[in-house]
Design a protein around this motif. Structure first.
Motif, PDB file in Angstrom:
ATOM      1  N   TRP A 254      19.176  -1.299  48.260  1.00 41.84           N
ATOM      2  CA  TRP A 254      20.649  -2.007  47.935  1.00 41.84           C
ATOM      3  C   TRP A 254      21.139  -2.411  49.121  1.00 41.84           C
ATOM      4  O   TRP A 254      21.462  -1.591  49.982  1.00 41.84           O
ATOM      5  N   ARG A 255      21.376  -3.596  49.490  1.00 38.48           N
ATOM      6  CA  ARG A 255      21.710  -4.186  50.656  1.00 38.48           C
ATOM      7  C   ARG A 255      21.261  -3.926  51.857  1.00 38.48           C
ATOM      8  O   ARG A 255      22.165  -3.417  52.606  1.00 38.48           O
TER       9      ARG A 255
ATOM     10  N   TYR B 202      14.977 -14.666  44.822  1.00 43.09           N
ATOM     11  CA  TYR B 202      14.966 -13.620  45.830  1.00 43.09           C
ATOM     12  C   TYR B 202      13.693 -12.948  45.790  1.00 43.09           C
ATOM     13  O   TYR B 202      13.080 -12.688  45.004  1.00 43.09           O
TER      14      TYR B 202
ATOM     15  N   GLN C 137      21.975  -0.036  41.917  1.00 43.34           N
ATOM     16  CA  GLN C 137      20.625  -0.762  41.352  1.00 43.34           C
ATOM     17  C   GLN C 137      20.022   0.162  40.137  1.00 43.34           C
ATOM     18  O   GLN C 137      19.500  -0.375  39.308  1.00 43.34           O
TER      19      GLN C 137
ATOM     20  N   SER D 190      17.799 -18.364  48.170  1.00 38.27           N
ATOM     21  CA  SER D 190      18.953 -18.240  47.678  1.00 38.27           C
ATOM     22  C   SER D 190      20.156 -18.693  48.504  1.00 38.27           C
ATOM     23  O   SER D 190      19.774 -18.931  49.755  1.00 38.27           O
TER      24      SER D 190
ATOM     25  N   ASP E  40      14.876 -10.942  51.603  1.00 35.32           N
ATOM     26  CA  ASP E  40      16.228 -11.414  50.822  1.00 35.32           C
ATOM     27  C   ASP E  40      15.763 -10.974  49.599  1.00 35.32           C
ATOM     28  O   ASP E  40      15.866 -11.715  48.462  1.00 35.32           O
ATOM     29  N   TRP E  41      15.519  -9.650  49.314  1.00 34.42           N
ATOM     30  CA  TRP E  41      15.185  -9.006  47.836  1.00 34.42           C
ATOM     31  C   TRP E  41      16.138  -8.743  47.293  1.00 34.42           C
ATOM     32  O   TRP E  41      17.067  -8.174  47.851  1.00 34.42           O
ATOM     33  N   ARG E  42      16.251  -8.766  45.865  1.00 37.47           N
ATOM     34  CA  ARG E  42      16.940  -8.140  44.835  1.00 37.47           C
ATOM     35  C   ARG E  42      16.467  -7.211  43.994  1.00 37.47           C
ATOM     36  O   ARG E  42      15.277  -7.791  43.421  1.00 37.47           O
TER      37      ARG E  42
ATOM     38  N   GLU F 137      19.794  -7.354  39.646  1.00 40.15           N
ATOM     39  CA  GLU F 137      20.156  -8.683  40.071  1.00 40.15           C
ATOM     40  C   GLU F 137      19.139  -9.578  39.482  1.00 40.15           C
ATOM     41  O   GLU F 137      19.650 -10.966  39.753  1.00 40.15           O
ATOM     42  N   GLN F 138      17.983  -9.331  39.554  1.00 42.82           N
ATOM     43  CA  GLN F 138      17.085 -10.277  39.479  1.00 42.82           C
ATOM     44  C   GLN F 138      16.095  -9.913  38.239  1.00 42.82           C
ATOM     45  O   GLN F 138      15.301  -9.056  38.473  1.00 42.82           O
TER      46      GLN F 138
END
Lengths: 573, 601
Positions: A279-280, B373, A379, B332, B280-282, B286-287
């Protein structure tokens, strides 16, 4: 004496973690991750041969949990504790030990599983305790986790039979096994991106058998050293606008081995697992790893959490702390839904209910980018609570106060030689302080804090979501059953976090209708999904009309990821 | 003079004024060293040999789609026929244990593949996007069969190509082997609990009538949501307010396998391998389609490991279908813009691609298509610093080869194409069927091998044009060449050595992204000679003819994180003491190595 010396070294190395955040370290480039196949988690061992009938005699005095058990060895928090988890498992029939993953350095991640000795069925709800992800922090995290496991093992009869607690006390065994305390695992990281690995790490310049700090004159440095500085004093951080000019740079003790003008810029550090989750994740920062979950240990830990949907609550003993009050939100720890803030309040209240007065102080500290906590909450959408051990000198890392405890004095000794900057001085601990053998170090009582966290886990297990049927009405005649009911959560915790429900991070409550042979569902859905039930909340009404198979039994089953299965049986008239 | 102007023109194409000036200046000095064969962009496009009676060494057909087994057999046949050019190796296995069979295309006589700037090309990461695999296979085959064409010969001497025909062999195998729609079998075969009921892949679509197709189901319903189009009864259109319906649509052919009241809600797989790349993975929160973490799939992991182990890869192409697009990142909006110099280069490459690929448009993924992403080409550029494209093969513009109609008119046109040009091979007329759970319904609709893939007789056109774009891109990868080396005596036993190295192609030896994020190794220039002491070294500022920032440590081994810009040059200068012959070596991870010698006296 040696123990204390190590303790201070560890404190000093906490400072090096803090400094690494200053932005002095150049960005990334690590070696590619070495994928190591993991062992599947074997079931918790329950070998009755391991039972120790004398065990109950060893239980600490229930009436005074503060009082340390004289039979237990005194905590030596900064010594390797390897073997403790094994010893715990060997001493308790209801404590299993399994290897859940293998580190980059090939070391096992040893997972303790504690269940009620009378439990006959596999657990439905699991709390997962993890400690020591950030290897450079003092080992108090791991020690505390073992203490939690020890207390739970001693009080396992109080665990509900359908509950288990898993404890991964050392989540970074590579760091613990390293010669120098450090944050990362055994992955090679080219911290300064010069194409060479670990070519300039710290050295024991003054030969005092510990790695401390070194300072040298530099008008861009972090320290402000007054001309009339006392011989022994705590360092002063430069604040140029407040009359504390920058005079010295502070670096870990060592030589410029690779002659690049930088000191200790590429030592054996590895990837910091506590920043390698998804996450981030911070991209292109050396210590965080080449990319999210680039480390095999991170993957296996995430696999463990994903694969076992019964893991409902994660208690992380580490840098982040949400056990006292809400930390402020930031990009890595965005604002939670109101229901999840209420959930955190509930968890804290469970902690309050169990702790002794004033025993669990601390400061809130939000999980950072790429942290386990952020990933579990945002997540995966599961319950997570962070706890920074109190023993961290009463402060939360990284904090200057934690690096330089007030009661410790530092003496700077000039050093010179090849690879050392002009005017270099190495810090040593003032002997007078070290020799005060009777004065206890500010090391927490892991046994005491562990007791409180174990009690918290017991309380959380008892407060878990519990779904059942309510308002059931079964009517009908001559082979037709008209059935209506609701699903209710009678626990103090929700069935799902609001975040988890919003992102569909977990399996919802599934309600299935199972008909006897020959029966037919005339109306109503054969399968209903309920995304979330808060504490005390009930679903909308579910209704079915069933015909045929007169005298047969209709089963309505409701199951959730960590609630087990509850069954309603009604007979067709 | 003409050469000098050409250099200037090329540099202007690249768009950097400063680079242009520098190139022009250096062009004057070094025009003699330009290779006898000029860059690709100055030549007419290559032609397929058309001499009568030409027969290829390996007789492959390009009016058919290859199953995975056929594709692997064809690869082995080509490799066996051209052992000097093609080697095959499995770089990993899929979820179901199928090989990721990589073809290394390289003229081994001119050097090992790892010693040359290399191009990575893959296809079929989406299992149903099958012609992406043929595009790769065709490229391998065509290069071999046309190895004697001067440009091909030169390309294979200067470059190596790593070509993975199917990045998703499970998806491809399943698409051919089982009944599917044109959209299904996109992902892989790792089971996913799509309907979150605790069971995995338990309710897939079913070929109810056993005709080998997954068609659509409809049931007559006077209160339904759709009616037959007045001009084309095979086409169903949604009823408008005030109209009466005729049909209710029931989705893809299938039954409620698990008795939960829903049909086909948990079929095989259920994830997207092109959301599994670590940049730039989510996550799935979120995806849709992402796994629990990037590189969670063995296929993705294998490719990443290969690319990390091959830093000589300097260009990437991924083939998908459909829509006629030449796509580049970012994936993105939140990622921000790519650095200007890299964006200019990729745009210039794509613009040439638009000419080579009529009806294809140069597009940015998030801006012109949708947000992705953790996509593959985002990863290869953003994390590895490689110029990268995804082509979406085939476009409906190419049916009647004129502006297609949209909406219902477009759909009627598709049916007309099938009727008139493919003679009804693709559409299955609605037919009655007695559904075991729903009663009397109708089945009908498009077969899988249409819509997203070209009709077979148009396939080779798609393959060849896309290969041309790959070869153009591969040729524009950086190529370091020696310029001049000059020595000036400074007196007092000191000498100044000036060395010029050029990058002969459009793509820089280090993308701006690589420079900014310190990806990979910086270029290096080393001067060595016995009896020579190197006192200083650095890059010459082309405007001032001065070394502005000498490298004070290890001056004999210069680190050049900016590399050499496309169609550009660097001038390096060392001050040395002593005399003798020196060797000056320039090494670029993605641009190769060039050497100069000079006598210091």
């Amino acid at each position: 004496m040696i123990v204390r010396r190590l303790a201070l070294s560890a404190l000093l190395l906490v400072a090096s973690s803090a400094l690494a955040q200053d932005g002095d370290t150049p960005p990334p480039a690590e070696t590619p991750p070495a994928e190591t196949p993991s062992a599947e988690t074997p079931p918790a061992e329950t070998d009755p041969a391991k039972a120790d009938p004398a065990k109950t005699d060893e239980a600490p005095d229930e009436a005074d949990p503060d009082k340390p058990d004289p039979d237990k060895p005194a905590p030596e928090p900064y010594e390797p504790y390897a073997g403790t988890a094994t010893a715990l498992a060997e001493a308790h029939v209801h404590v299993g030990l399994a290897t859940v993953a293998t580190s980059a350095g090939g070391r096992p991640f040893e997972l303790l599983t504690i269940t009620n000795p009378d439990a006959a069925e596999p657990p439905e709800w699991i709390a997962f305790v993890i400690a020591g992800l950030h290897g450079r922090r003092p080992a108090d995290e791991s020690e505390l986790a073992v203490a939690v496991a020890g207390w739970l093992a001693d009080q396992a009869e109080e665990l509900p039979p359908e509950v288990a607690v898993q404890v991964l006390a050392d989540a970074n065994p590579d760091a613990r096994a390293a010669r120098h305390p450090r944050a990362g695992n055994d992955t090679r990281v080219d911290d300064d991106q010069d194409g060479e690995w670990n070519e300039d790490g710290p050295d024991d310049v003054n030969g005092d058998e510990h790695l401390g700090w070194m300072r040298y004159p530099d008008p861009t440095g972090q320290l402000s050293v007054a001309a009339d500085e006392a011989e022994t004093s705590a360092p002063v951080w430069a604040e140029p606008t407040k009359g504390k000019p920058r005079t010295h740079r502070l670096v870990p003790e060592g030589r410029d081995i690779d002659d690049d003008g930088l000191w200790n810029e590429d030592g054996p550090g590895g990837v910091d697992l506590s920043r390698n989750f998804t996450w981030r994740f911070e991209e292109h920062v050396p210590a965080t790893g080449r990319w999210p979950a680039s480390e095999v240990a991170t993957k296996r830990l995430m696999d463990h959490l994903v694969a076992d949907e019964r893991i409902a609550l994660v208690l992380e003993i580490g840098g982040a702390d949400t056990s006292v009050k809400n930390p402020g939100s930031n990009e890595a720890w965005p604002k939670l839904p109101d229901d999840d803030n209420a959930l955190l309040d509930t968890l804290r209240s469970l902690l309050d209910e169990t702790k002794r007065a004033d025993a669990l102080k601390g400061r809130p500290h939000a999980p950072g980018p790429g942290s386990l906590g952020s990933t579990v909450v945002h997540q995966f959408g599961r319950m997570w609570i962070g706890r920074a051990p109190l023993g961290r000198s009463g402060a939360v890392w990284p904090d200057a106060d934690a690096i330089w405890p007030e009661h410790l004095a530092i003496r700077w000794t000039p050093v010179e030689g090849a690879g050392l900057p002009p005017g270099a001085e190495v810090a040593s601990i003032v002997p007078a302080v070290l020799e005060a053998e009777d004065e206890p170090l500010p090391v927490p009582s892991a046994a005491s804090e562990g007791h409180d966290l174990a009690a918290f886990l017991l309380a959380a297990a008892k407060a878990r979501a519990d779904v059942s049927f309510t308002g059931t009405a079964a009517t009908g005649s001559s082979g037709v059953l008209r059935l209506r009911t609701k699903i209710v959560n009678t626990g103090r915790l929700p069935t799902h976090t609001a975040r988890g429900a919003a992102v569909r991070g977990r399996r919802p409550l599934n309600v299935h209708v199972v008909l006897p042979r020959g029966a037919k569902l005339l109306a109503g859905k054969p399968h209903v999904q309920i995304e979330r039930l808060g504490p005390g909340a009930a679903s909308g009404e579910l209704a079915w009309v069933i015909s045929g198979a007169s005298g047969g039994s209709v089963r309505i089953e409701v199951s959730g990821p960590d609630t087990g299965t509850d069954v309603l049986v009604e007979q067709i008239p | 003079m003409k050469r000098v102007l050409t250099v200037l023109a090329l540099a202007l194409t690249a768009g950097a004024m400063v680079t242009a000036m520098a190139s022009a200046m250096i062009g004057v000095a070094t025009a003699q060293e330009r290779p006898p064969v000029p860059p690709w962009s100055e030549e007419p496009p290559p032609r397929v040999p058309a001499k009568p009676g030409w027969t290829p060494r390996v007789d492959l057909r390009w009016d058919k789609y290859y199953t995975l087994d056929e594709m692997h057999a064809a690869l082995r046949e080509v490799a066996a026929a051209f052992p000097e050019l093609v080697t095959l190796r499995s770089i990993g296995t899929s979820v179901e244990g199928r090989d990721l069979l990589l073809a290394v295309v390289n003229d081994a006589a001119s050097g090992a593949d790892t010693e040359k700037p290399a191009f990575w090309c893959d296809g079929n990461i989406h299992g149903n996007e099958v012609q992406a695999g043929e595009a790769c296979l065709y490229t391998i085959w065509w290069l071999c069969e046309n190895r004697e064409l001067p440009r091909v010969k030169r390309l294979l001497a200067e470059r190596s190509l790593y070509i993975l025909c199917s990045l998703n062999p499970d998806g491809r195998a399943h698409w051919f082997d089982a009944p599917n729609t044109m959209h299904s079998s996109r992902g892989g075969k790792r089971p996913v609990d799509n309907d979150r009921d605790g069971r995995f892949d338990e309710d897939p679509p079913n070929d109810l009538d056993g005709d080998g197709e997954l068609l659509q189901m409809r049931v007559a319903d006077p209160n339904g949501t759709h009616k037959s189009h007045p001009d084309e009864p095979r086409l169903l259109v949604r009823v408008k307010p005030g109209e009466r319906g005729q049909w209710r649509l029931l989705g893809s052919e299938g039954i409620d396998d698990d008795g939960d009241g829903r049909i086909n809600e948990d079929g095989p797989g259920g994830y997207d391998p092109n959301r599994d790349w670590p940049s730039d993975w989510r996550g799935p929160a979120e995806q849709r389609g992402a796994g629990p973490y990037p590189a969670s799939l063995p296929e993705t992991q294998a490719v990443i490991e290969f690319l990390v182990a091959h830093p000589n890869v300097a260009g990437v192409q991924s083939f998908h279908n459909t829509g006629g697009m030449i796509l580049r990142g970012p994936g993105s909006k939140t990622f921000g813009n790519y650095p200007a110099r890299d964006e200019q280069v990729m745009r210039a490459l794509a613009e040439r691609g638009e000419q080579q690929l009529p009806s294809y448009r140069s597009m940015v993924i998030w801006k012109d298509l949708y947000t992705v992403y953790g996509g593959e080409v985002n990863f290869t550029y953003e994390m590895l610093g490689i110029t990268s494209f995804t082509n979406e093969l085939w476009s409906r513009d190419l049916y009647f080869q004129r502006d297609p109609k949209s909406g219902d008119e477009g759909r009627i046109e598709r049916l007309r194409w099938d009727d008139e040009v493919e003679l009804g091979a693709r559409f299955v007329a609605w037919k009655s069927f007695d559904h075991p759970q729903l009663g009397p319904i109708e089945l009908g609709g498009w077969r899988k091998q249409t819509g997203r893939v070209p009709p077979p007789f148009l396939l080779q056109n798609t393959l060849h044009r896309n290969m041309a774009f790959v070869l153009y891109h591969a040729d524009q990868m950086p190529l370091v060449a020696p310029g001049t080396a000059t020595v000036n005596a400074l007196g007092d036993g000191l000498f100044e050595i000036d060395a010029v190295f050029r990058n002969e192609r459009m793509i820089p030896t280090r993308t701006q992204r690589a420079e900014q994020k310190r990806i990979g190794a910086p270029d290096r220039a080393r001067v060595a000679g016995s009896g020579i002491e190197v006192l200083s070294g650095g890059q010459v500022n082309g405007r001032t003819n001065r070394v502005d920032a000498p490298q004070m440590r290890r001056p004999a081994d210069l680190r050049l994180p900016r590399g050499i810009h496309g169609d550009g040059a660097v001038r390096l200068r060392w001050v040395v003491r002593g005399t003798g012959q020196v060797t000056i070596t320039y090494t670029a991870e993605k641009g190769g190595t060039a050497t100069l010698t000079a006598d210091v006296k």
